[in-house]
Write an enzyme that holds these catalytic residues in place. Structure first.
Site, PDB file in Angstrom:
ATOM      1  CG  ASP A 134      -2.061  -0.897   1.189  1.00  0.00           C
ATOM      2  OD1 ASP A 134      -2.362  -1.417   0.105  1.00  0.00           O
ATOM      3  OD2 ASP A 134      -2.699  -1.104   2.245  1.00  0.00           O
ATOM      4  NE  ARG A 182      -4.170  -1.851  -4.692  1.00  0.00           N
ATOM      5  CZ  ARG A 182      -3.891  -2.183  -3.408  1.00  0.00           C
ATOM      6  NH1 ARG A 182      -3.673  -1.247  -2.509  1.00  0.00           N
ATOM      7  NH2 ARG A 182      -3.816  -3.440  -3.063  1.00  0.00           N
TER       8      ARG A 182
HETATM    9  P1  FDA Z   1     -13.938   9.273  -5.274  1.00  0.00           P
HETATM   10  O1  FDA Z   1     -13.902   9.027  -3.817  1.00  0.00           O
HETATM   11  O2  FDA Z   1     -13.448  10.585  -5.809  1.00  0.00           O
HETATM   12  O3  FDA Z   1     -15.416   9.042  -5.752  1.00  0.00           O
HETATM   13  C1  FDA Z   1     -15.784   9.283  -7.113  1.00  0.00           C
HETATM   14  C2  FDA Z   1     -17.167   8.757  -7.376  1.00  0.00           C
HETATM   15  O4  FDA Z   1     -17.216   7.345  -7.142  1.00  0.00           O
HETATM   16  C3  FDA Z   1     -18.238   9.321  -6.482  1.00  0.00           C
HETATM   17  O5  FDA Z   1     -18.673  10.582  -6.930  1.00  0.00           O
HETATM   18  C4  FDA Z   1     -19.310   8.245  -6.592  1.00  0.00           C
HETATM   19  O6  FDA Z   1     -19.994   8.361  -7.814  1.00  0.00           O
HETATM   20  C5  FDA Z   1     -18.476   6.965  -6.620  1.00  0.00           C
HETATM   21  N1  FDA Z   1     -18.330   6.439  -5.257  1.00  0.00           N
HETATM   22  C6  FDA Z   1     -17.290   6.589  -4.437  1.00  0.00           C
HETATM   23  N2  FDA Z   1     -17.518   5.984  -3.255  1.00  0.00           N
HETATM   24  C7  FDA Z   1     -18.749   5.466  -3.333  1.00  0.00           C
HETATM   25  C8  FDA Z   1     -19.586   4.752  -2.430  1.00  0.00           C
HETATM   26  N3  FDA Z   1     -19.196   4.483  -1.182  1.00  0.00           N
HETATM   27  N4  FDA Z   1     -20.798   4.349  -2.849  1.00  0.00           N
HETATM   28  C9  FDA Z   1     -21.218   4.661  -4.095  1.00  0.00           C
HETATM   29  N5  FDA Z   1     -20.489   5.357  -4.988  1.00  0.00           N
HETATM   30  C10 FDA Z   1     -19.274   5.752  -4.612  1.00  0.00           C
HETATM   31  N6  FDA Z   1      -5.318   5.062  -1.214  1.00  0.00           N
HETATM   32  C11 FDA Z   1      -4.031   5.311  -0.861  1.00  0.00           C
HETATM   33  O7  FDA Z   1      -3.676   6.471  -0.624  1.00  0.00           O
HETATM   34  N7  FDA Z   1      -3.128   4.272  -0.765  1.00  0.00           N
HETATM   35  C12 FDA Z   1      -3.482   2.984  -1.047  1.00  0.00           C
HETATM   36  O8  FDA Z   1      -2.640   2.082  -0.943  1.00  0.00           O
HETATM   37  C13 FDA Z   1      -4.829   2.722  -1.428  1.00  0.00           C
HETATM   38  N8  FDA Z   1      -5.240   1.455  -1.732  1.00  0.00           N
HETATM   39  C14 FDA Z   1      -6.502   1.263  -2.256  1.00  0.00           C
HETATM   40  C15 FDA Z   1      -6.897   0.017  -2.728  1.00  0.00           C
HETATM   41  C16 FDA Z   1      -8.121  -0.148  -3.344  1.00  0.00           C
HETATM   42  C17 FDA Z   1      -8.505  -1.490  -3.891  1.00  0.00           C
HETATM   43  C18 FDA Z   1      -9.012   0.963  -3.480  1.00  0.00           C
HETATM   44  C19 FDA Z   1     -10.337   0.824  -4.171  1.00  0.00           C
HETATM   45  C20 FDA Z   1      -8.650   2.189  -2.989  1.00  0.00           C
HETATM   46  C21 FDA Z   1      -7.418   2.357  -2.356  1.00  0.00           C
HETATM   47  N9  FDA Z   1      -7.039   3.599  -1.866  1.00  0.00           N
HETATM   48  C22 FDA Z   1      -5.728   3.803  -1.492  1.00  0.00           C
HETATM   49  C23 FDA Z   1      -8.042   4.673  -1.692  1.00  0.00           C
HETATM   50  C24 FDA Z   1      -8.076   5.617  -2.871  1.00  0.00           C
HETATM   51  O9  FDA Z   1      -6.923   6.417  -2.885  1.00  0.00           O
HETATM   52  C25 FDA Z   1      -9.302   6.545  -2.804  1.00  0.00           C
HETATM   53  O10 FDA Z   1      -9.222   7.308  -1.641  1.00  0.00           O
HETATM   54  C26 FDA Z   1     -10.623   5.821  -2.840  1.00  0.00           C
HETATM   55  O11 FDA Z   1     -10.610   4.772  -3.737  1.00  0.00           O
HETATM   56  C27 FDA Z   1     -11.730   6.781  -3.221  1.00  0.00           C
HETATM   57  O12 FDA Z   1     -11.497   7.295  -4.503  1.00  0.00           O
HETATM   58  P2  FDA Z   1     -12.354   6.866  -5.787  1.00  0.00           P
HETATM   59  O13 FDA Z   1     -11.407   6.637  -6.908  1.00  0.00           O
HETATM   60  O14 FDA Z   1     -13.215   5.724  -5.473  1.00  0.00           O
HETATM   61  O15 FDA Z   1     -13.169   8.164  -6.142  1.00  0.00           O
END
Ligand code: FDA
Length: 304
Positions: A134, A182
């Site tokens: 991570d 990732r």
């Molecule tokens: P974001 O949070 O900007 O959301 C964009 C859109 O996605 C929203 O407007 C909505 O439409 C949809 N959405 C998001 N959450 C939702 C929910 N709960 N329900 C419904 N819709 C939703 N970070 C890090 O700093 N280090 C790491 O090692 C990791 N590792 C990691 C592994 C995996 C498998 C994932 C999925 C994520 C991480 N992260 C991470 C976290 C990552 O950096 C980030 O904070 C989250 O994934 C949230 O960002 P999104 O890309 O989902 O978009």
């Protein structure tokens, strides 16, 4: 960064708030939405169900920012127990582990973290699976990439995580595009000097998608963002990438219907499953990401 997000991430570091939240009995139920449970057996149970539904898994034994060697060693042992259990249950072909270097001693000394992460990588190899490191806040990025490079000398499939909110990340993607990476947006409260804000983070993500698809590696696109999921699918067609040469990743408890839809379409979907008792920092980052989650959490606390 959105003020509410900054506030929640600041609260994550406040001991009084930590005690309040961690001791409210209702927290347990709320936590269960995002965390598999406290024990290895809970993690195995959730993994079994996800694998049965056609999804793959990466497991995170919760814990971070460890400042004593004994706790770092306990965290390593938790991973060794988990890997044994995955192997014994015949799940290791579909489940890998995610490790935070700060949980295995990075704050003590980078060499301690390398030695401890090596123990986890060796056990993962024995069990027929692998490890992804991570990525934590930007002050650790160089150290984490150095440890990663060392680990890859012996275990080349060790995965990296790169965060599109960091201004440096496109260069890192180009450098690591022939490896297992990732791609995430990033979950920490970073200063503007090193990190993009708002829409720029999404634009950065798309640039990184292109850089990773242009390489010969195995990109893992970790996002719940519907627009980015669509863009990844479109870019995969453009680069003539077949399902199985890349994957989607999402968090346990977030958009499970979308996870199942992608899996039904033949895509590889890996679910990040955290487990263990040290859930506080993880939960606060999830709440910071989405006001709807915060409302859900606050309502549960108030109604208790
Ligand atoms: P974001 O949070 O900007 O959301 C964009 C859109 O996605 C929203 O407007 C909505 O439409 C949809 N959405 C998001 N959450 C939702 C929910 N709960 N329900 C419904 N819709 C939703 N970070 C890090 O700093 N280090 C790491 O090692 C990791 N590792 C990691 C592994 C995996 C498998 C994932 C999925 C994520 C991480 N992260 C991470 C976290 C990552 O950096 C980030 O904070 C989250 O994934 C949230 O960002 P999104 O890309 O989902 O978009």
């Amino acid at each position: 960064m959105h003020p509410l997000r900054s506030l929640i991430l600041a609260a994550a570091g406040n001991d009084a708030i930590r005690r309040l939240v961690a001791t409210a009995p209702v927290s347990r139920d709320v936590v269960r939405r995002f965390v598999a449970g406290d024990r290895t057996a809970d993690a195995i149970g959730v993994t079994r169900d996800l694998v049965a539904s056609g999804r793959s898994v990466t497991l995170d034994h919760l814990g971070e920012d460890v400042t004593d060697a004994q706790q770092a060693d306990l965290n390593v042992r938790a991973y060794l127990e988990l890997l044994d259990a995955l192997h014994a249950e015949g799940l290791s072909a579909r489940a890998e582990v995610s490790v935070k270097l700060s949980a295995v001693g990075q704050k003590l000394d980078e060499r301690v973290a390398l030695a401890n992460a090596s123990r986890v990588c060796a056990a993962a190899e024995q069990c027929g699976t692998t490890v992804t490191l991570d990525m934590e806040d930007h002050t650790t990025t160089d150290s984490t990439l150095r440890v990663l490079a060392e680990l890859r000398r012996t275990w080349p499939s060790t995965g990296a995580v790169l965060q599109s909110y960091l201004r440096r990340t496109l260069d890192d993607c180009v450098a690591l595009a022939d490896t297992r990476v990732r791609l995430v947006k990033g979950a920490y409260d970073e200063p503007e000097s090193v990190a993009f804000r708002g829409h720029e983070v999404d634009l950065g993500y798309v640039r990184c998608v292109n850089a990773l698809f242009a390489g010969d590696g195995y990109p893992m696109f970790a996002t719940h963002d519907p627009r980015l999921v669509r863009i990844v699918a479109e870019r995969a067609r453009w680069y003539d990438r077949k399902p199985g040469t890349y994957e989607y990743q999402m968090l346990f408890g977030v958009r499970p219907d979308e996870q199942r839809r992608l899996a039904r379409e033949g895509e590889t979907v890996r679910v990040y499953v955290p487990y263990g008792s040290q859930w506080y920092g993880y939960l606060m980052r999830r709440l910071a990401e989405r006001p709807a989650n915060t409302t859900f959490f606050a309502r549960a606390l108030v109604s208790y």
